[in-house]
Structure formats: C-alpha cells, structure tokens
Design an enzyme around this catalytic site. Structure first.
Site, PDB file in Angstrom:
ATOM      1  N   HIS B  60      44.759 -21.981 -40.375  1.00  0.00           N
ATOM      2  CA  HIS B  60      44.536 -21.858 -38.927  1.00  0.00           C
ATOM      3  C   HIS B  60      43.754 -20.588 -38.645  1.00  0.00           C
ATOM      4  CE1 HIS B  60      48.160 -19.441 -39.556  1.00  0.00           C
ATOM      5  NE2 HIS B  60      48.148 -19.022 -38.308  1.00  0.00           N
ATOM      6  N   HIS B  62      44.223 -17.831 -36.868  1.00  0.00           N
ATOM      7  CA  HIS B  62      44.764 -16.511 -36.547  1.00  0.00           C
ATOM      8  C   HIS B  62      44.202 -15.516 -37.569  1.00  0.00           C
ATOM      9  CE1 HIS B  62      48.477 -17.965 -34.060  1.00  0.00           C
ATOM     10  NE2 HIS B  62      47.413 -17.750 -33.308  1.00  0.00           N
ATOM     11  N   ASP B  64      45.270 -13.070 -39.331  1.00  0.00           N
ATOM     12  CA  ASP B  64      45.919 -12.764 -40.615  1.00  0.00           C
ATOM     13  C   ASP B  64      45.771 -13.893 -41.634  1.00  0.00           C
ATOM     14  OD1 ASP B  64      47.614 -14.204 -38.888  1.00  0.00           O
ATOM     15  OD2 ASP B  64      49.430 -13.490 -39.863  1.00  0.00           O
ATOM     16  N   HIS B  65      45.047 -14.951 -41.239  1.00  0.00           N
ATOM     17  CA  HIS B  65      44.800 -16.055 -42.178  1.00  0.00           C
ATOM     18  C   HIS B  65      43.311 -16.296 -42.439  1.00  0.00           C
ATOM     19  CE1 HIS B  65      49.023 -17.576 -42.389  1.00  0.00           C
ATOM     20  NE2 HIS B  65      49.078 -16.777 -41.345  1.00  0.00           N
ATOM     21  N   HIS B 140      52.353 -24.900 -34.892  1.00  0.00           N
ATOM     22  CA  HIS B 140      52.224 -23.460 -34.669  1.00  0.00           C
ATOM     23  C   HIS B 140      51.564 -23.250 -33.302  1.00  0.00           C
ATOM     24  CE1 HIS B 140      52.308 -19.338 -35.803  1.00  0.00           C
ATOM     25  NE2 HIS B 140      51.026 -19.208 -36.040  1.00  0.00           N
ATOM     26  N   ASP B 210      51.201 -21.392 -41.088  1.00  0.00           N
ATOM     27  CA  ASP B 210      52.396 -20.997 -40.346  1.00  0.00           C
ATOM     28  C   ASP B 210      52.942 -22.218 -39.605  1.00  0.00           C
ATOM     29  OD1 ASP B 210      51.618 -18.464 -41.151  1.00  0.00           O
ATOM     30  OD2 ASP B 210      51.147 -17.764 -39.165  1.00  0.00           O
ATOM     31  N   HIS B 268      55.161 -14.929 -45.863  1.00  0.00           N
ATOM     32  CA  HIS B 268      54.827 -14.678 -44.461  1.00  0.00           C
ATOM     33  C   HIS B 268      55.958 -13.942 -43.755  1.00  0.00           C
ATOM     34  CE1 HIS B 268      53.155 -15.331 -40.392  1.00  0.00           C
ATOM     35  NE2 HIS B 268      52.015 -15.346 -41.046  1.00  0.00           N
TER      36      HIS B 268
END
EC number: 3.1.26.11
Lengths: 301, 301
Positions: B60, B62, B64-65, B140, B210, B268
């Site tokens: 996805h 976000h 941090d990914h 998510h 996530d 995570h």
C-alpha cells in the site's frame, strides 16, 4: 552560526555515506538544506532537535537531494507537529509531495506551505528581523538553486561602563542599542559611539550544490564567511563535468579564491573515490582555507 | 525459500529500526516486498545481491511501505541496470514514480513496468513455470494487498538406482521426471512411480501487512508454510486497532491458528514498545509456532 553536515556524498545512499542534507543554525533558526533519502535518520543519529526545523530549502529535484523529504514530512505528522513548515524548492515540488500525501491519505495536521521557485535570477526568498535568504541560480542538469544565508547587522552593544559613567537610565538602553544619541539632563549631547561598541559582524553562508563551474556566482557570494561548494570530482576526472554538470575540487577552490570567501567546505563527493583527503589536497593548491565536509561533522562558523 | 527481513517496524525509520521491507528468495527469484525509506541501504548492509531483484510487490502507499522505492529505482539506473523491473502495487504508484523521475529528468535506462492493482478480490498477478503470486486483499486505512507466494509442484525426482536397473537411456530422463511411464524394448511397461520419487512439497509464504484482524483471509492462506502477519500492537492497546486498522499479536496468532499455518512471523511493531519479546509471548498463548521478525534476520523457510 553552526552547520551540521548530515550527508555530503553524491548519487546514492550507502551503508556509511549519505546523500546531501545539512542543518544550518542561524540566529535561532534551524534550517534544513536539501533532504536526501535517510535524512530523518541522520537527524536522529546526530541528535539534531529537528522539531525546531521550520524552513527547508531544496536545491533541485534529483533524488539524492530530496527523496528524504516525503518521509520527513510524514514523520512530523506522526510526531504531532502543529507549527507551519515552509518548503522552498523548484516548481513541481508541491505537486509531487501533495500526490504522495494524497495516495497515502496522509494529509499533514500542520500547515505545509510551499514556496516554488522558477526564477533564473537571484531572488530574496526569505527575510525576517534577523536573517535573509537569497537563491543562487546554479548550472546543473535540472533547474537548481544554491542558497545564500545572511545574518542581518545586529544591535549595537551597550558599553556598560560608559552608560554607568553618565548615569543613563535603563529605559534609554534600547534606543542606545538602536544607534540613537542621548541628551543628558544637563543638555550635554552624548554621541552613540561613546556609549556602544560595534555589533558583531554579520555572518554569511553560501550553499552551492549541484553545479558545474560557474564564475557568474562570484559576485553574489563575494566575501561570504563560509562557502559550501560541491566537488563531485577531482581534476583527473574533469572530463566528466561537462556531461554531468558537476564541478571538481580545483574548480570549487577557484570559485572560493575569486570570491574571496573565508572558508571553503567541500562536499558532494563521487563515491568512486576511496578517500576524500585528495579533494582537500587538490583544493588547497589554489585556496588555503579548505575544510572537508563529512557526514556527521559540525562546523562552528 | 529464504526470507530476509530488512525492516519490520511501523511508522518511521529510526536509528536502529527500519520500516517494512523484505526480500523473498523463491525458486531463483529474488523478490522485494515493500520498500520503506532506507531499504536500499538495508539491502547493502545485509549484502543482498539486489541487482537480482526483478519484481517488487508493494502492499500500500503509506510512506513506511514505499518511500524507499524512488531511490531504489534511481540507484538501479546509476548502477547501469538494463533488465526489466516489474513493480506491483496500488493504482497511483505509476503516476507518482513517473512524476518523480520526470521532475529529476532522470528516466531509467531500463524498462520499468508497472502492474497497478485495483481489485478487491484475490487475483493471480504473477505466474511462471516455478511460482505463482496472488494478492490477498486486506483491510487498512487505504487500499492494501498482502501477497501469497506459492512454489509450483516441481518435477518428480529420478530414482537413479531404478533407471540403472532397467538400463533406461538418459534421453528418457526428462520424460520420466515429467511423470511419464516407460515401455522397455522388451515391451514391459514400467510405471513412473517405480522410477521416481515424489517431488519436494511446494512451499508457500503469505505476507499480510498492514491490516486489521480479517478472518476473511483465512481460507486463502489455509495451511501456508509461513505467514508474516502484522502485529502493530499488543492486546493491551487493542482499542487502537479500530481507528488505525492494524492488528494485535493476539489477533495475528488467531489468524495463524485458524488458517493452520506452519509458522507465524510477527512484525510491523509499533515503536512505542521497548521490547518485542512481549509480542511473541502474547502470540504463543494462542499459537505455538511463532517467530519474531527482526531487522536483518534471515529465515530459511
């Protein structure tokens, strides 16, 4: 003024070297200049209080100068920032950052203000009571600006012995520091120079990366206290500067010499070199006062 | 199959912890799953031969990914890559990466192929002779997919003693490994089972991050060998999962139990916890075979 070099290597982050990012502490401002990938970790590692950063100046939109910016903006959000954050950089920076925030549905909960730059002439982009920031148009493969940070001339310093001698009341001190003369109760006029000392000489810092050798900047940066000038290559690789629009250590030193700067800090080293000492050696053949930028190094300017 | 955990912490990169990224080695493929900021440095640090990565799966958008993806793509260019690079991820990933390359006028000199995902149902997104990759739709705050990697059933293994006994010519070996029976010159039919052993049981790996607790995935990941399931929180912070759409260690273990997986790897982790051991303790109360994901850890699956 204090300069924290967080990263000063070209191209890609590696295990032990980081792409361009530095923090300038100037008159209570904490200013981030460029933001390569990993900058937020470098800020943490070197214990820079980065919540104090309110202004970020990006030179150009190559990855090694701004790929750390989306992450830093997100981290400010996660840390609960509510203060304004001002970002200065080439046109396009607002579109790409906004798109990243939109895709992640991760809008900031603090005001994020973009100041997009397009001028090819130097322009004043920030000014307050204490400092000014001007762009330094550079010559690189994409639209690029260096930045010139100048302290403003401060207040005159009170000569405590002199004001005591003339028994001048404290309520006049601010006027005196602002340069006013004083008339005593007996009508005697006391010149300001008798009551004050000259303020500290304002300092200045010029950040010039990335760029080919560009003598046109010499007038604008004349006599700055400290010049950070990129030196991607040594003179032995000078043939690479034409296509890449980078400079050599020799060229950086030539700019420093002609601009009569105080100190030259080198950086943006190509990762092809095993040691950076050769950059200093090469530059010092032309200009005496050379420092090597190194990740994690702090310069008191 | 081998799994390199490059980063397995939530939210922001820090000095000692990294956001999500992992490399799965499966049947000669080296596959990158998610690419948080700093992934390229983690790849170097842990000596993963990342030039071998041809497929990147992003869960996805976000930060941090995926905030490490633009830098990795640029680094591949600087390293002179010429092979195709395939990127799988939510719709929008092509637009943002393309914009970043455009702003830096830094187009790749290798084919960069995007496979944008929009389906809310599981779909087969990659298949070759050796493996398949399916999406696992997750729940998510933004559109998110996990991925299910399965080895295909391999060739049957030749029983060297048996083929020698029947004096079968080598030119028939491939047919035998493909499962064919053999008729000898004397007309005798030899069943394939006599000449071969069963192939190794194909392995499977499910990456689920996530997501909130989502029992709907249990059918799809039933009996996978290894499940990586996010566990952002401990049960004591379960009240935070509703808004954030994350899961607890207890919930991850419940999914593992119901799906009868072989091993559960947790990751995570929220950076609010001082130790990650508590995640394992909590999960093991429900499911026995739990491993803690840790940055730099390599699992032989």
């Amino acid at each position: 003024m204090k300069l924290h070099i967080l990263g000063c290597y070209a191209a890609t982050p590696r295990t032990l070297t980081n792409p361009t990012a530095q923090v300038l502490e100037i008159k209570n401002h904490m200013i981030l200049i460029d933001c390569g990938e990993g900058t937020q970790v470098q800020l943490r590692k070197h214990k820079v209080k980065f919540s104090r950063i309110n202004h970020i100046f990006i030179s150009h939109l190559h990855g090694d100068h701004f790929f750390g910016l989306p992450g830093l903006i997100s981290t400010f959000r996660l840390l609960g920032r509510d203060k304004e954050l001002h970002i200065y950089g080439p046109k396009g920076i607002k579109e790409v950052i906004t798109l990243m925030l939109k895709l992640g549905d991760s809008w900031t909960n603090y005001p994020l203000l973009f100041h997009e730059l397009t001028s090819k002439e130097p322009e004043l982009v920030f000014e307050d009571e204490k400092i000014t920031v001007e762009t330094i148009p550079l010559n690189h493969r994409v639209y690029t600006n260096g930045y010139l940070f100048r302290e403003k001339l401060g207040e005159r310093k009170l000569n405590i012995e002199a004001v005591a001698k003339y028994k001048i009341d404290k309520c006049y001190y601010q006027n005196i520091k602002n340069g006013k003369n004083i008339t005593l109760d007996n009508g005697e006029l006391i010149q300001n120079e008798v009551l004050t000392f000259d303020p500290a000489t304002p300092k200045s810092y010029a950040f010039c990366s990335d760029t080919s050798y560009l003598p046109q900047i010499i007038g604008q940066i004349q006599k700055v206290h400290t010049l950070y000038h990129e030196s991607t290559f040594l003179d032995s690789e000078a043939h690479l500067t034409t296509k890449t629009k980078h400079a050599t250590a020799k060229e950086a030193a030539t700019i420093a010499l002609k601009a009569e700067v105080g100190t030259l800090i080198l950086g943006h080293y190509s990762t092809r070199y095993k040691s950076i000492e050769m950059f200093k050696d090469e530059a010092m053949e032309i200009f005496p006062n050379v420092e090597l930028g190194e990740d994690g190094k702090v310069f008191e300017l």
